[in-house]
Each structure stands twice: as structure tokens, then as C-alpha cells.
Design an enzyme around this catalytic site. Sequence first.
Site, PDB file in Angstrom:
ATOM      1  N   LYS A 140      22.942 134.987 100.391  1.00 55.63           N
ATOM      2  CA  LYS A 140      23.481 134.449  99.140  1.00 55.63           C
ATOM      3  C   LYS A 140      22.414 134.578  98.078  1.00 55.63           C
ATOM      4  CE  LYS A 140      26.513 132.192  96.697  1.00 55.63           C
ATOM      5  NZ  LYS A 140      26.532 133.361  95.784  1.00 55.63           N
ATOM      6  N   SER A 196      27.217 127.311  93.678  1.00 56.16           N
ATOM      7  CA  SER A 196      27.872 128.501  94.242  1.00 56.16           C
ATOM      8  C   SER A 196      28.343 128.204  95.662  1.00 56.16           C
ATOM      9  CB  SER A 196      26.895 129.674  94.291  1.00 56.16           C
ATOM     10  OG  SER A 196      26.858 130.334  93.048  1.00 56.16           O
ATOM     11  N   GLN A 246      14.626 133.142  97.217  1.00 51.77           N
ATOM     12  CA  GLN A 246      15.977 132.622  97.438  1.00 51.77           C
ATOM     13  C   GLN A 246      16.136 132.028  98.844  1.00 51.77           C
ATOM     14  OE1 GLN A 246      18.273 133.577  94.661  1.00 51.77           O
ATOM     15  NE2 GLN A 246      19.430 131.835  95.421  1.00 51.77           N
ATOM     16  N   THR A 290      22.866 125.552  86.838  1.00 48.50           N
ATOM     17  CA  THR A 290      21.418 125.781  86.950  1.00 48.50           C
ATOM     18  C   THR A 290      20.685 124.993  85.867  1.00 48.50           C
ATOM     19  OG1 THR A 290      21.941 127.976  87.787  1.00 48.50           O
ATOM     20  CG2 THR A 290      19.650 127.561  87.171  1.00 48.50           C
ATOM     21  N   LYS A 322      19.397 139.010  97.424  1.00 48.51           N
ATOM     22  CA  LYS A 322      19.376 139.243  95.969  1.00 48.51           C
ATOM     23  C   LYS A 322      19.706 140.702  95.733  1.00 48.51           C
ATOM     24  CE  LYS A 322      18.518 137.080  92.068  1.00 48.51           C
ATOM     25  NZ  LYS A 322      18.786 135.693  91.672  1.00 48.51           N
ATOM     26  N   ASN A 378      22.224 131.764  80.027  1.00 53.56           N
ATOM     27  CA  ASN A 378      23.009 130.776  80.781  1.00 53.56           C
ATOM     28  C   ASN A 378      22.172 129.545  81.150  1.00 53.56           C
ATOM     29  OD1 ASN A 378      23.619 130.042  83.959  1.00 53.56           O
ATOM     30  ND2 ASN A 378      25.411 130.011  82.641  1.00 53.56           N
ATOM     31  N   LYS A 434      14.775 128.458  98.574  1.00 53.71           N
ATOM     32  CA  LYS A 434      15.595 127.691  97.633  1.00 53.71           C
ATOM     33  C   LYS A 434      16.917 127.302  98.291  1.00 53.71           C
ATOM     34  CE  LYS A 434      15.933 129.579  93.664  1.00 53.71           C
ATOM     35  NZ  LYS A 434      16.273 130.326  92.456  1.00 53.71           N
ATOM     36  N   GLY A 482      25.896 135.791  89.789  1.00 55.07           N
ATOM     37  CA  GLY A 482      25.256 136.346  88.595  1.00 55.07           C
ATOM     38  C   GLY A 482      23.760 136.051  88.562  1.00 55.07           C
ATOM     39  N   ASP A 483      23.100 136.659  87.616  1.00 54.80           N
ATOM     40  CA  ASP A 483      21.693 136.383  87.295  1.00 54.80           C
ATOM     41  C   ASP A 483      21.517 136.997  85.906  1.00 54.80           C
ATOM     42  OD1 ASP A 483      18.964 135.462  88.661  1.00 54.80           O
ATOM     43  OD2 ASP A 483      18.490 137.292  87.575  1.00 54.80           O
TER      44      ASP A 483
HETATM   45  P1  NAP Z   1      20.673 135.336  81.062  1.00 57.33           P
HETATM   46  O1  NAP Z   1      21.897 134.552  80.786  1.00 57.33           O
HETATM   47  O2  NAP Z   1      20.748 136.816  81.087  1.00 57.33           O
HETATM   48  O3  NAP Z   1      19.559 134.855  80.017  1.00 57.33           O
HETATM   49  C1  NAP Z   1      18.237 135.291  80.109  1.00 57.33           C
HETATM   50  C2  NAP Z   1      17.502 134.820  78.874  1.00 57.33           C
HETATM   51  O4  NAP Z   1      16.125 135.152  79.011  1.00 57.33           O
HETATM   52  C3  NAP Z   1      17.991 135.493  77.589  1.00 57.33           C
HETATM   53  O5  NAP Z   1      17.811 134.621  76.526  1.00 57.33           O
HETATM   54  C4  NAP Z   1      17.048 136.688  77.490  1.00 57.33           C
HETATM   55  O6  NAP Z   1      16.914 137.193  76.168  1.00 57.33           O
HETATM   56  C5  NAP Z   1      15.757 136.065  77.961  1.00 57.33           C
HETATM   57  N1  NAP Z   1      14.869 137.089  78.521  1.00 57.33           N
HETATM   58  C6  NAP Z   1      15.184 138.024  79.464  1.00 57.33           C
HETATM   59  N2  NAP Z   1      14.127 138.811  79.701  1.00 57.33           N
HETATM   60  C7  NAP Z   1      13.145 138.359  78.899  1.00 57.33           C
HETATM   61  C8  NAP Z   1      11.820 138.761  78.670  1.00 57.33           C
HETATM   62  N3  NAP Z   1      11.275 139.785  79.349  1.00 57.33           N
HETATM   63  N4  NAP Z   1      11.081 138.050  77.767  1.00 57.33           N
HETATM   64  C9  NAP Z   1      11.634 136.994  77.105  1.00 57.33           C
HETATM   65  N5  NAP Z   1      12.884 136.588  77.270  1.00 57.33           N
HETATM   66  C10 NAP Z   1      13.621 137.255  78.148  1.00 57.33           C
HETATM   67  O7  NAP Z   1      20.034 134.927  82.487  1.00 57.33           O
HETATM   68  P2  NAP Z   1      20.045 133.509  83.182  1.00 57.33           P
HETATM   69  O8  NAP Z   1      21.140 133.507  84.174  1.00 57.33           O
HETATM   70  O9  NAP Z   1      19.956 132.444  82.158  1.00 57.33           O
HETATM   71  O10 NAP Z   1      18.687 133.566  84.002  1.00 57.33           O
HETATM   72  C11 NAP Z   1      17.448 133.159  83.459  1.00 57.33           C
HETATM   73  C12 NAP Z   1      16.454 132.919  84.583  1.00 57.33           C
HETATM   74  O11 NAP Z   1      16.970 131.905  85.456  1.00 57.33           O
HETATM   75  C13 NAP Z   1      16.160 134.109  85.489  1.00 57.33           C
HETATM   76  O12 NAP Z   1      14.828 134.017  85.945  1.00 57.33           O
HETATM   77  C14 NAP Z   1      17.107 133.888  86.663  1.00 57.33           C
HETATM   78  O13 NAP Z   1      16.671 134.559  87.822  1.00 57.33           O
HETATM   79  C15 NAP Z   1      16.994 132.382  86.800  1.00 57.33           C
HETATM   80  N6  NAP Z   1      18.082 131.729  87.519  1.00 57.33           N
HETATM   81  C16 NAP Z   1      19.370 131.865  87.077  1.00 57.33           C
HETATM   82  C17 NAP Z   1      20.380 131.208  87.753  1.00 57.33           C
HETATM   83  C18 NAP Z   1      21.803 131.244  87.272  1.00 57.33           C
HETATM   84  O14 NAP Z   1      22.647 130.524  87.850  1.00 57.33           O
HETATM   85  N7  NAP Z   1      22.132 131.976  86.225  1.00 57.33           N
HETATM   86  C19 NAP Z   1      20.093 130.456  88.911  1.00 57.33           C
HETATM   87  C20 NAP Z   1      18.759 130.317  89.315  1.00 57.33           C
HETATM   88  C21 NAP Z   1      17.772 130.970  88.605  1.00 57.33           C
HETATM   89  P3  NAP Z   1      17.984 138.251  75.581  1.00 57.33           P
HETATM   90  O15 NAP Z   1      19.157 137.430  75.142  1.00 57.33           O
HETATM   91  O16 NAP Z   1      17.237 138.881  74.477  1.00 57.33           O
HETATM   92  O17 NAP Z   1      18.316 139.180  76.706  1.00 57.33           O
END
Ligand code: NAP
Length: 465
Positions: free
Chosen positions: A106, A397, A127, A226, A142, A257, A130, A181-182
Site C-alpha cells: 500500500k 486509505s 511507507q 493527511t 510506492k 493536498n 508508517k 495518490g501522492d
Molecule cells: P501535491 O498535492 O502535488 O502538492 C505538492 C505541493 O508541494 C505543491 O504545492 C507543490 O508545488 C509543492 N512542491 C512540489 N515539489 C516541490 C519542490 N521541489 N519545491 C517546493 N515545493 C514543491 O502533493 P501532496 O499530496 O500534497 O504531497 C505533499 C507531500 O506529502 C509529499 O512529500 C508526499 O509524499 C507527502 N504525503 C502525501 C500524502 C497524501 O495523502 N497526499 C500522504 C502522506 C505523505 P506546485 O504546486 O508548484 O507543484
Amino acid sequence: MFAHYGSRLERKCVSPSTQRIEQVYEQVVSRNPGEHEFHQAVREVFDSLTRVLSRHPEYVEASILERICEPERQIIFRIPWIDDEGTVHINRGFRVQYNSALGPYKGGLRFHPSVLLGTVKFLGFEQIFKNALTGLPIGGGKGGSDFDPKGRSDAEIMRFCQSFMTEAYRHLGDRVDVPAGDIGVGRRAIGYLFGQYKRISNRYEAGVLTGKGITWGGSLVRTEATGYGTVYFTEHMLSTRGSSFDGAKVLVSGSGNVAIYAIEKVTELGGTVVGASDSGGSVYDPDGIDLELLREVKEVRRARISEYADQRPSAQYLDARQVWAVAEKTPVDVALPCATQNELDEHDAATLIASGVKAVAEGANMPTTPEAIRALRESGVLFGPGKAANAGGVATSALEMQQNAIRDSWSFEYTEQRLSEIMENIHTRCADTADEYGIPGDYVAGANIAGFTQVADAMIAQGVI
Ligand code: NAP
């Protein structure tokens, strides 16, 4: 940006456990050359395990360290697709099925041009632990692609997702491997991926993907989980020092997100978020981020955060890496890195410490460099590692999978209550484990040890496989 974590064997008076850890770490580095983020993730877990191996020689005898670092399966594939102008593109797809000791693999899919095998391995490795911390029956995996969804039309995203799933489907299943998603993969992409899975497998297997639309098998609260979960975890950390979000000034990096829903929950709990960012820039808003405007810019218009600053008189636009520098302008109580890996370094940590920060919790995966973590902890700042602090997403999830399995859907209130209980349990588990190992308040070690021992015990029980 990435530090290399070399041999520590030269250090004197090493215990047999430390020696074993260093030997295995060296093997990991030499067997996985150039995968610096993966090395960093392994190093961070290994640094917590000396005491564990001394207490549990059975883990050494069963070669758990060696086995846990080697994914059970790694799939790399070609993704051909055609853009709106008729040009053929080739991207690379990955799925790393890391560890299935506790349940089906997962973990999310990331679509971002920076994605390499090592990126997916670092995320998959984290993961495993976690998912164990959630207390739910899910293994670790992943995946993703170096495809960049930015600026692509809906039709292009759909064609890409269909091509991704045309290969990936044969490796997935609700009892095999369940992606979500991620970064770069939101509900729209999950819809296209699910549609293609259904079409070529000829099965409506709702539990094969999570993060689905609410009307077709998704779970309420998954979108918020998250960000909300990170804030719940931080609130529990703050409460150990008699503090809370009420009246706190908070910095959140990112505006995707995780960040959006972290901002929402902080605001609900009485805090003021004074800074946010995206990959192009940052904003400082002393009046508090106007969440409605931020969502309009980032979610509806899919535009740059600079447009937020253009439309909000109280906001100031800063460079991308400067979200933490907001702490030079105003005292900050809590920092929540919610964007991407290695985005908060030693310099940023120093800025936050000087500003009087009380707690830092990782909404993103591995956003804080090891040097920054050390500096924060040495200064007595509460530090919540991503494995624990952002586990609310995968936990919800797993709740989505439960609802799919019993063909039911739960209310928002009930599901949020379950999420909040899970986050409280994770906090208690990390804190109790740190106490048990004589390192009270060390959430990094608490999370690593609690997750590792649960997976290691299951691996031993299941034999050498
Ligand atoms: P997301 O919706 O795609 O948002 C990512 C955000 O980070 C956007 O604002 C993006 O900017 C910014 N970003 C991406 N790359 C960057 C960089 N190199 N420098 C500065 N800013 C950057 O993704 P998300 O789901 O929120 O995930 C964010 C983090 O949380 C990741 O590390 C992910 O692995 C972790 N995470 C997510 C979840 C989940 O349920 N979604 C769960 C656990 C952990 P732009 O808008 O310009 O692209």
C-alpha cells in the site's frame, strides 16, 4: 542538496549491534549506487536501531535488516502516450512492492519529473514503517513516473494514466497491491487509473485504488486526511508541553493536498497560518492565509501561488525557498513542511529555532534534512517525523479499503473520528516506545522502533521468504 552518509565504522568502541548496522548500511549503499534519498531514508531508520538489535538478537539471526532493505519486487516499465498535438512521448513507470509482512502493498503514486527509482525506493521504504504505525493490515509499497502533469490537458492526463495502468494492472489487486495518490496524482488521475483498471480487468474491484471519488467507492475524509492527521499529531505533541494550536502562529510549506488541509485544520483549532508556498515561490501573509483564495488559485485555476499574493493586499511574495525565512519577520510557534523531500535544511532550522519555534511536524515525506532534525532536537524543539505525523492519509486509505470490502460508506464525522483516534494511538505508540527504550520525547526513534519491531516480528513468524 543531498548529503552522503558514509561509513561510520571508523568511529571507536562500536557495539556488535552498531557494527552490524554499519555493515548492512554499507551493503545498501554499494548495492544501490547513486540513490541518495534512499540511503538517507535507510540511515534515518538504522540510526534508531542499535538498542533494538541489542535487545532482540533474533532480528540479527534472521537477517531482518538485510531483508527489510531489499524490496520484494521492483517493476519498471515504459509508458508511451500521445499528446494533443499528436507527438509521441515515452515516460518511465515504477512500482516498488516493498514489504508485505503486514498486508497487501500500500502506498501512493507520484507523477513528477524528478521521480527516479531511488525516489520510489525511499518513499516505499518509509511507507513500510508508517503503515505499521497505523495499526492497520497494510504492507508497504510506492510507485510513480517521471511524467509531469503540469500544463497538460485533461485528455493528455487521461491518455497517460491509461497507458500507465495498461502495464501496472497486472501487478495490482485489492489483496495484492493498492496504490493511491501522492505528488501530482489527485482524484482526477485516480479516476482515470481506476477506469482503465476496470476496463482491462473486467472487474469492478473498488479496493484496488484509494483516493477514489466519493460517489464511486471513495471515502469521506480521505482528501483531508493527511493534512488533518498531521495537525492532530502535532496537537498531541504540543499538549505534552501544555501547549496547543490555539493562538499559535504557523508556517506551512506547499499548497497542495497535504498543505491545504493542514492549513484548514490549524485555522479551525485557533492557529494562524502566516506562510505557504509552491514550487515557484512563497507567500507571507501576516493576516493569516485566506484559504478560500488559496484554494481558488491552486485547486481551481491550477495557477502559481504568486497569483495569491497579487490578489491579497496583506500578502508579500517571496522566493520559493523562503517560506521558512518568514520566521525572520515574525515569531513562529509551529512549522509544518508539507511540500517535498529535503525542503527544510540546517539553515532553515536555525531560522526557526531563533524565532522560538516549539514544534515541527512533517506533513511531507522526509522534508527535513538529517542535519536540520539534529539541530531542532538539540534545541528541544518537538519533532514529529513523517512516518508518524503524516500517516493519517494512508490510515484513511485503509479505512476506504475496509468500506469497499463491506460495500459500505461511512459518514464524515465517523470517519474523522476514526482518523483522530488513529493519530492519537500513533502518538501514544511513538511516545511509549521512546520511553521504553530510555529516550523520552524522541518521536523519531519511537516511530522507527515501533514500526520496525512490528514488521520484523511478522517477518520472523512468516519464515525466510
Ligand atoms: P501535491 O498535492 O502535488 O502538492 C505538492 C505541493 O508541494 C505543491 O504545492 C507543490 O508545488 C509543492 N512542491 C512540489 N515539489 C516541490 C519542490 N521541489 N519545491 C517546493 N515545493 C514543491 O502533493 P501532496 O499530496 O500534497 O504531497 C505533499 C507531500 O506529502 C509529499 O512529500 C508526499 O509524499 C507527502 N504525503 C502525501 C500524502 C497524501 O495523502 N497526499 C500522504 C502522506 C505523505 P506546485 O504546486 O508548484 O507543484
